[in-house]
Enzyme design. Sequence first.
Site, PDB file in Angstrom:
ATOM      1  N   GLU A  44     -16.431 -26.802 -62.537  1.00  0.00           N
ATOM      2  CA  GLU A  44     -16.034 -26.453 -61.166  1.00  0.00           C
ATOM      3  C   GLU A  44     -16.320 -27.662 -60.289  1.00  0.00           C
ATOM      4  O   GLU A  44     -17.471 -28.097 -60.160  1.00  0.00           O
ATOM      5  CB  GLU A  44     -16.773 -25.232 -60.635  1.00  0.00           C
ATOM      6  CG  GLU A  44     -16.269 -24.844 -59.239  1.00  0.00           C
ATOM      7  CD  GLU A  44     -17.055 -23.710 -58.580  1.00  0.00           C
ATOM      8  OE1 GLU A  44     -16.504 -23.094 -57.650  1.00  0.00           O
ATOM      9  OE2 GLU A  44     -18.200 -23.455 -58.988  1.00  0.00           O
ATOM     10  N   GLU A  69     -21.374 -30.820 -57.531  1.00  0.00           N
ATOM     11  CA  GLU A  69     -21.438 -30.884 -56.077  1.00  0.00           C
ATOM     12  C   GLU A  69     -21.878 -32.277 -55.650  1.00  0.00           C
ATOM     13  O   GLU A  69     -22.689 -32.918 -56.310  1.00  0.00           O
ATOM     14  CB  GLU A  69     -22.435 -29.858 -55.514  1.00  0.00           C
ATOM     15  CG  GLU A  69     -21.808 -28.672 -54.823  1.00  0.00           C
ATOM     16  CD  GLU A  69     -20.998 -29.029 -53.587  1.00  0.00           C
ATOM     17  OE1 GLU A  69     -21.286 -30.071 -52.972  1.00  0.00           O
ATOM     18  OE2 GLU A  69     -20.094 -28.268 -53.234  1.00  0.00           O
ATOM     19  N   ASP A 118     -11.736 -28.930 -49.410  1.00  0.00           N
ATOM     20  CA  ASP A 118     -11.454 -29.410 -48.059  1.00  0.00           C
ATOM     21  C   ASP A 118      -9.954 -29.681 -47.943  1.00  0.00           C
ATOM     22  O   ASP A 118      -9.394 -30.430 -48.748  1.00  0.00           O
ATOM     23  CB  ASP A 118     -12.240 -30.700 -47.802  1.00  0.00           C
ATOM     24  CG  ASP A 118     -12.239 -31.106 -46.336  1.00  0.00           C
ATOM     25  OD1 ASP A 118     -11.206 -30.902 -45.655  1.00  0.00           O
ATOM     26  OD2 ASP A 118     -13.258 -31.633 -45.870  1.00  0.00           O
ATOM     27  N   ASP A 154      -7.627 -20.557 -48.955  1.00  0.00           N
ATOM     28  CA  ASP A 154      -7.096 -19.726 -47.881  1.00  0.00           C
ATOM     29  C   ASP A 154      -6.188 -20.543 -46.969  1.00  0.00           C
ATOM     30  O   ASP A 154      -5.576 -19.997 -46.051  1.00  0.00           O
ATOM     31  CB  ASP A 154      -8.240 -19.137 -47.049  1.00  0.00           C
ATOM     32  CG  ASP A 154      -9.044 -20.217 -46.343  1.00  0.00           C
ATOM     33  OD1 ASP A 154      -9.477 -21.163 -47.023  1.00  0.00           O
ATOM     34  OD2 ASP A 154      -9.242 -20.126 -45.113  1.00  0.00           O
ATOM     35  N   TYR A 195     -17.378 -18.447 -49.629  1.00  0.00           N
ATOM     36  CA  TYR A 195     -16.364 -18.727 -48.616  1.00  0.00           C
ATOM     37  C   TYR A 195     -15.218 -17.719 -48.709  1.00  0.00           C
ATOM     38  O   TYR A 195     -14.738 -17.211 -47.695  1.00  0.00           O
ATOM     39  CB  TYR A 195     -15.840 -20.148 -48.827  1.00  0.00           C
ATOM     40  CG  TYR A 195     -14.952 -20.674 -47.731  1.00  0.00           C
ATOM     41  CD1 TYR A 195     -15.449 -21.503 -46.731  1.00  0.00           C
ATOM     42  CD2 TYR A 195     -13.590 -20.361 -47.689  1.00  0.00           C
ATOM     43  CE1 TYR A 195     -14.634 -21.988 -45.722  1.00  0.00           C
ATOM     44  CE2 TYR A 195     -12.763 -20.840 -46.694  1.00  0.00           C
ATOM     45  CZ  TYR A 195     -13.298 -21.663 -45.715  1.00  0.00           C
ATOM     46  OH  TYR A 195     -12.483 -22.131 -44.717  1.00  0.00           O
TER      47      TYR A 195
END
Length: 213
Positions: A44, A69, A118, A154, A195
């Site tokens: 991921e 990350e 992002d 989204d 999120y």
Amino acid sequence: MRLRNKPWAKDMINDNLDLISVQPENMQGKWQDRFEKKQPLYLELGSGKGAFITELAKRNPQNNYIAMEVQEGAIALILKKQVENKLPNLQLLLANGSNLSDLFAENEIKGLYLNFSDPWPKTRHVKRRLTYKSFLEQYKYVLEDDGNIEFKTDNQGLFEYSLVSMNNFGMKFDELSLDLHNDEALNENNIQTEYEEKFSKKGFRINYLKASF
């Protein structure tokens, strides 16, 4: 979204180097050595606080997973969960994903997850979008020949851009939804990110695709 600094993060990371890698430059082709068993390996890219990847690893012990990350504060929150859970099929990686070929060998990854990346909406930032062609080239390199990418967002603009970018790259769309949470078949096994849960409750539609090279 940048998280606040976690004063305890560095100490926790240094105390748990069996669970997290912070110097991954020489790990190409060796990631399976960090797991108890050699199993299909999934990555991921941008794991946030880790709800998705942690639950995914719990549900699928037959696979190995890496949560990656760039933010120390975020990876520390995932590490906190992993210290409690000690999932044998989950490893963490603190690194920048701008050049995955420096971190992974060719065909080393079975599948890749891009969750709520992002959107970089300004045209001058298009090359920073994680579905820009230079990133797709890297994904193709590290993924197995039959590997795939799963992407959720989204942001309608980013999703439309990603469809065009992937199509122009010659990718095949295996699954596609413009409203994942109302797609009974695809949503059945969906694991939400923090999120995703927050913004879907506000009425935002979740776009989803699964694509392969």
